[in-house]
Scaffold this active site. Structure first.
Site, PDB file in Angstrom:
ATOM      1  N   SER A 207       0.797  -0.801   0.289  1.00 43.84           N
ATOM      2  CA  SER A 207      -0.244  -0.222   0.077  1.00 43.84           C
ATOM      3  C   SER A 207       0.990   1.575  -0.012  1.00 43.84           C
ATOM      4  O   SER A 207       1.905   1.283  -0.921  1.00 43.84           O
ATOM      5  CB  SER A 207      -1.062  -0.048   1.151  1.00 43.84           C
ATOM      6  OG  SER A 207      -2.123   1.153   0.945  1.00 43.84           O
ATOM      7  N   ASP A 313      -9.244  -4.540  -5.115  1.00 42.39           N
ATOM      8  CA  ASP A 313      -9.049  -3.868  -4.028  1.00 42.39           C
ATOM      9  C   ASP A 313      -9.555  -2.868  -4.456  1.00 42.39           C
ATOM     10  O   ASP A 313     -10.097  -2.165  -5.364  1.00 42.39           O
ATOM     11  CB  ASP A 313      -7.978  -3.641  -4.224  1.00 42.39           C
ATOM     12  CG  ASP A 313      -7.329  -2.969  -3.015  1.00 42.39           C
ATOM     13  OD1 ASP A 313      -8.081  -2.173  -2.362  1.00 42.39           O
ATOM     14  OD2 ASP A 313      -5.739  -2.730  -3.346  1.00 42.39           O
ATOM     15  N   HIS A 344      -7.650  -5.845  -0.208  1.00 43.46           N
ATOM     16  CA  HIS A 344      -6.534  -4.883   0.365  1.00 43.46           C
ATOM     17  C   HIS A 344      -5.478  -5.813   1.157  1.00 43.46           C
ATOM     18  O   HIS A 344      -5.522  -5.954   2.360  1.00 43.46           O
ATOM     19  CB  HIS A 344      -6.951  -3.505   0.618  1.00 43.46           C
ATOM     20  CG  HIS A 344      -4.912  -3.016   0.306  1.00 43.46           C
ATOM     21  ND1 HIS A 344      -4.614  -2.176  -0.474  1.00 43.46           N
ATOM     22  CD2 HIS A 344      -5.020  -1.955   1.599  1.00 43.46           C
ATOM     23  CE1 HIS A 344      -3.924  -1.432  -0.293  1.00 43.46           C
ATOM     24  NE2 HIS A 344      -3.893  -1.004   0.960  1.00 43.46           N
TER      25      HIS A 344
END
Length: 661
Positions: A207, A313, A344
């Site tokens: 991320s 995601d 995610h």
């Protein structure tokens, strides 16, 4: 600063040449000394855990970034925590580095268990989050955890993907290669040199951390050999907006405040103000977004790239990996990709054993130069169904071609057909912010006021879509503002990962698995996970959004004239999905996608001109494959009853690396 000259992108070949040259030189030396060729040592293909993790060197260094984010007249130093094996330096050998640069080490934690850094009385790191140090340090790598500027023990300010975030991580790569100054303390003058490393660095992270890796690679910094971005952002504008449509009700100033250390909050008001002033909620493109767009700089990338992303995601949405991948491919960058059906989620928590093995081999090849064959293996691993994976030599497959699919009117209002021939007439829908894509998909074959749906004939054979799609619409609004959504749907029963559930496709158990040695303060053992699935009657597998007011200028929205038609092309997220035989492929065009974009200021009714509306989708086999799949007499597969369905979307505030929504 000028970008260094690009090296060849032929990464796997450069290592093969290096290994051959080293072995040839060694053999020549042995023969010259009267030895036989058979005395040459075997070429290594895998690093082994031969070094002591318990005795590893743990140290902290502060690197001068030559930046002054808080404008106090002093250059900011970024904190660098290091765990490295003691033995190689004692033997005079230099080692490569695996680096994770993050803003989350103290505020929020890393990984499925939200681990934070801990320190001993001397300020040296005790617990380094995640398994990377436990696993790779005994194998002859150093692990470096960097606190981005404005976070934890670093100076400066966090600027959410800008010059301070990227510059602080880049400065560490420079220090590892002898081009920047490091110090033993945050304020002192005693120098620290990275004389234990050969400078060869690989960056990894999920991320926000993977985003920083993308950004640093886009600078072309020398010494960065590979990056492994997991669910990483490629352009920060596309994290907060898509084509003028706001994806969240806040901007980067909230995230900056979330990650900054308490003392940074007190000194970084000017940076915070810029994050507000230059990121207007109108969705207009500004210089702030230009500075945070790494895709435009893909031609600077010298590192190889191993992309990992969840195709479902809904935090760092799949558009990010698609546009980054395409730009890297255009510029000849060595690359590899894993695409999961998760949200995610880190692959350590969705495919743990295979992930650790693959990552190990990747770093061995890219940082140690081992000829282990990973460069000759398939480029792509793709999850087809929960825990069932396929591979592709090249991704998207070379046989992929664009099929222009055209909507047409059907027997029922709002339920049309999807095929290769252009339609005529109009379909009308009214924006309903209380509903979203799951509601549209559930009622895809029913007339409803809030969407226009178009379905192919039942498929006579499987149809694979691989890559990024675009949907061009011509729409006439009744009000001065309108947001549009377009989604692709696989209509038919399936068991999928529950990507919108609490674990985004996984559940966390109570047992642990261990990945390397541990110390009393740093365990290598992590809670096991299992796949979370759900039964559905339809699957939304690609989606995109836009503000209709950006039809004439994608970087600046304007008020609409009611009754006037506007033509707009919506980018849909990249995906790789097989619509099975017996299912139908559907296109839905609607207004606000509940919880995924914010609604416009009005509640428009929109009329679609079907003759001027089309979906351009990447079909393996091209338009002829679509024609073949829809030309048979297969009847629709009966729908399952009492399907569990995808979990309702969660409404938590978004944080890259944290909650989905």
């Amino acid at each position: 600063m000028p970008i260094p000259a690009r090296r060849s992108h032929r990464g796997p070949h450069r290592w093969r040449i290096l290994v051959v040259a080293v072995v040839t030189a060694l053999l020549s030396a042995l023969v010259g000394a009267g030895a036989t060729a058979s005395a040459a040592p075997a070429k290594p293909t895998e690093s082994k855990p031969v070094y002591s993790y318990a005795d590893a060197v743990r140290e902290s260094v502060w690197v001068d970034t030559r930046l002054d984010g808080d404008d106090n007249g002093k250059t900011d130093r970024v904190a660098v925590d290091i765990v490295r094996p003691r033995e190689p330096a004692a033997q005079g050998r230099k080692i490569p580095v695996i680096m994770d640069a993050s803003p989350y080490y103290s505020c929020c934690g890393r990984g499925n268990e939200s681990q934070k850094k801990t320190y001993d009385a001397d300020g040296n790191v005790v617990q380094m989050p995640l398994f990377y140090d436990n696993y790779f340090v005994p194998r002859g790598y150093a692990f470096v955890g960097v606190d981005l500027l404005g976070t934890n023990r670093s100076d400066g300010c966090a600027d959410v993907g800008g010059a301070y975030d990227i510059g602080s991580a880049k400065a560490v790569v420079d220090w590892l290669n002898g081009r920047a100054k490091g110090y033993t303390t945050r304020t002192g003058g005693e120098r620290a040199k990275a004389d234990w490393t050969n400078g060869r660095t690989g960056m990894i992270g999920k991320s926000y951390d993977g985003t920083v890796a993308n950004g640093v690679a886009a600078t072309g910094v020398e010494g960065l050999e590979t990056i492994v971005p997991i669910g990483g952002i490629s352009s920060w504008y596309d994290y907060y907006f898509q084509q003028g449509a706001p994806l969240y009700d806040s901007g980067p100033e909230w995230l900056s405040d979330y990650v900054e250390s308490p003392d940074a909050k007190a000194r970084c008001a000017a940076v915070q103000k810029r994050l507000v002033d230059e990121a207007p909620r109108t969705g207009d493109w500004t210089g702030l977004w230009q500075d945070r767009d790494y895709v435009k700089d893909a031609d600077n990338v010298r590192a190889s790239v191993f992309v990992v992303h969840g195709m479902q995601d809904l935090n760092v949405r799949a558009k990010h990996f698609g546009q980054w991948w395409d730009a890297l491919a255009k510029n000849g960058v060595d690359r590899k990709i894993w695409l999961a059906q998760t949200g995610h989620v880190d692959p350590f928590d969705s495919r743990r054993g295979a992930w650790v093995d693959t990552l190990h081999r990747w770093f061995d090849h890219e940082l140690l130069g081992y000829a282990n064959g990973i460069d000759r293996e398939p480029m792509a691993d793709i999850e087809r169904a929960p825990d069932h994976w396929s591979t592709d030599k090249v991704w998207p497959p070379r046989a992929t071609g664009t099929a222009a699919l055209r909507p047409a009117k059907g027997d029922k209002a709002g339920v049309g057909t999807l095929g290769l021939k252009a339609g005529s007439g109009t379909e009308t829908f009214t924006d309903n912010p209380a509903l979203g894509e799951l509601d549209w998909a559930e009622k895809i074959q029913q007339p409803t006021a809030e969407k226009a749906g178009f379905l192919s004939r039942p498929l006579a054979k499987d149809l694979r879509l691989s890559g990024s799609s675009k949907v061009t619409v011509t729409a006439t609004p009744t009000t001065s503002s309108a947001h549009l959504s377009a989604v692709l749907v696989d209509v038919g029963p399936a068991t999928i990962r529950d990507y919108a559930g609490a674990g985004e496709g996984i559940t966390t158990g109570s047992d642990r698995s261990c990945w390397g040695p541990s110390t009393p303060g740093d365990s290598s053992c992590y809670l096991t996970t299992a796949t979370a699935t759900t039964d559905v009657n339809s699957t939304v597998f690609s989606r995109g959004w836009a503000d209709l007011g950006t039809s004439t200028n994608p970087k600046h929205g304007t008020a609409l004239t009611p009754g006037k038609p506007y033509t707009l092309t919506i980018d849909l997220a990249a995906s790789d999905h097989v619509v099975p035989k017996g299912h139908r492929l559907a296109l839905v065009v609607a207004g606000t996608d509940k919880d995924l974009i914010d609604p416009p200021s009005t509640k428009p009714t929109l009329s679609l001109d079907l003759a001027r509306t089309a979906a351009r989708v990447p079909v393996v086999g091209g338009a002829s494959a679509f024609a073949a799949a829809t030309s048979g007499s297969t009847t629709a597969t009966p729908q399952k009853s009492a399907a569990d369905g995808v979990s309702p979307y969660r409404l938590d505030r978004p944080v890259p690396g944290g909650s989905t929504r």
